[in-house]
Design an enzyme around this catalytic site. Structure first.
Site, PDB file in Angstrom:
ATOM      1  N   GLY A  29       0.819  -1.214   0.000  1.00 39.24           N
ATOM      2  CA  GLY A  29       0.000   0.000   0.000  1.00 39.24           C
ATOM      3  C   GLY A  29       0.843   1.250   0.000  1.00 39.24           C
ATOM      4  N   ASN A  30       0.190   2.376   0.242  1.00 40.11           N
ATOM      5  CA  ASN A  30       0.908   3.651   0.288  1.00 40.11           C
ATOM      6  C   ASN A  30       0.234   4.576   1.294  1.00 40.11           C
ATOM      7  OD1 ASN A  30      -1.084   5.483  -1.173  1.00 40.11           O
ATOM      8  ND2 ASN A  30      -0.845   3.802  -2.636  1.00 40.11           N
ATOM      9  N   LEU A  31       0.843   5.727   1.525  1.00 40.10           N
ATOM     10  CA  LEU A  31       0.431   6.609   2.612  1.00 40.10           C
ATOM     11  C   LEU A  31      -0.600   7.657   2.207  1.00 40.10           C
ATOM     12  CD1 LEU A  31       3.851   7.215   4.409  1.00 40.10           C
ATOM     13  CD2 LEU A  31       1.885   5.925   5.267  1.00 40.10           C
ATOM     14  N   SER A  32      -1.192   7.542   1.029  1.00 39.22           N
ATOM     15  CA  SER A  32      -2.157   8.560   0.620  1.00 39.22           C
ATOM     16  C   SER A  32      -3.380   8.554   1.539  1.00 39.22           C
ATOM     17  CB  SER A  32      -2.601   8.297  -0.829  1.00 39.22           C
ATOM     18  OG  SER A  32      -3.593   9.227  -1.193  1.00 39.22           O
TER      19      SER A  32
END
Ligand code: C5P
Length: 229
Positions: A29-32
């Site tokens: 995943g990512n931190l958005s």
């Protein structure tokens, strides 16, 4: 109240970050946070547009947004955006989309085997949803807008990458925002440069994510040929 300058338009906004499954309980995943995308959806709705928000793993409150489609992976996000796009005057891709996904997703949790090292995870490339939308124009005359979160030590570097990306992806507008060092992801403010498909600056905006959202819609309305409501 807000000016009703987007009345009669249907806009699709993708927001959040995709999760690419590794196994049934793990993901890449990512931190958005999705806050900028949610602000874009709220601003458009306030200005009279009909909004479809494609929400990838959002934890932000979405109360009051009329049409929300929740998705997890890039494949789901792509399907949802492409299903909504033929009816849309404008598509804005704010979602942080994973460039790669695991090639295989086993049905059972990957186990740590004592005495053995970690199993490699093979990755394959995801389709570039924004580039596809810009190329295919699922509705004739549709406006396609992308975002580019760029890291870099000085603004010049950030803009250089962003301008090249604008030309490569073919979107009508690309919103470039510097991230890292406390900027962008997960914060309440943003600072952006909006460029056209040639990479030329058309607007700059700094302030709350709502103020940046309004600047993006202003730039969409200033495009030529103008959007027909
Ligand atoms: O190349 P980069 O990921 O920086 O481009 C960002 C823009 O492209 C965003 O608008 C994002 O939503 C979109 N994107 C996409 N599909 C991908 C990767 C990025 O639509 N696979």
């Amino acid at each position: 109240g807000a000016p009703q300058d987007l009345a009669g338009l249907h806009v699709v906004v993708s927001a959040g970050g995709t999760r690419e499954p590794i196994d049934p309980v793990r993901f890449i995943g990512n931190l958005s946070s999705g806050r900028q995308g949610v602000a874009l959806a709220r601003a458009a709705q306030d200005r009279g547009a009909r909004v479809t928000l494609v929400a990838a793993n959002l934890t932000e409150p979405l109360d009051g947004i009329e049409d929300v489609v929740r998705v997890g992976s890039t494949a789901e996000l792509r399907d949802a955006v492409r299903a909504a796009a033929p009816g849309a005057d404008v598509v804005v891709m704010t979602a942080a989309v994973a460039d790669f996904r695991p090639a295989r997703t086993p049905g059972a949790k990957i186990k740590k085997v004592p005495g053995q090292g970690p199993a490699p995870i093979e990755l394959v490339e995801n389709p570039d949803i924004l580039a596809e939308l810009a190329r295919e124009r699922l509705r004739p005359g549709q406006v396609v807008v992308g975002f580019a979160a760029e890291t870099g030590d000085e603004t010049g570097d950030v803009l250089h990458h962003g301008r090249a990306k604008a030309r490569r992806k073919g979107a009508d507008l690309l919103v470039i925002n510097p991230v890292g060092g406390g900027r962008g992801f997960g914060t309440d403010s943003n600072e952006v440069t909006i460029v056209d498909a040639q990479g030329e600056t058309v607007a700059q905006a700094a302030g709350s994510k709502r103020e940046v959202a309004d600047a993006v819609w202003d730039a969409v309305l200033k495009l030529s040929p103008p959007l027909a409501a």
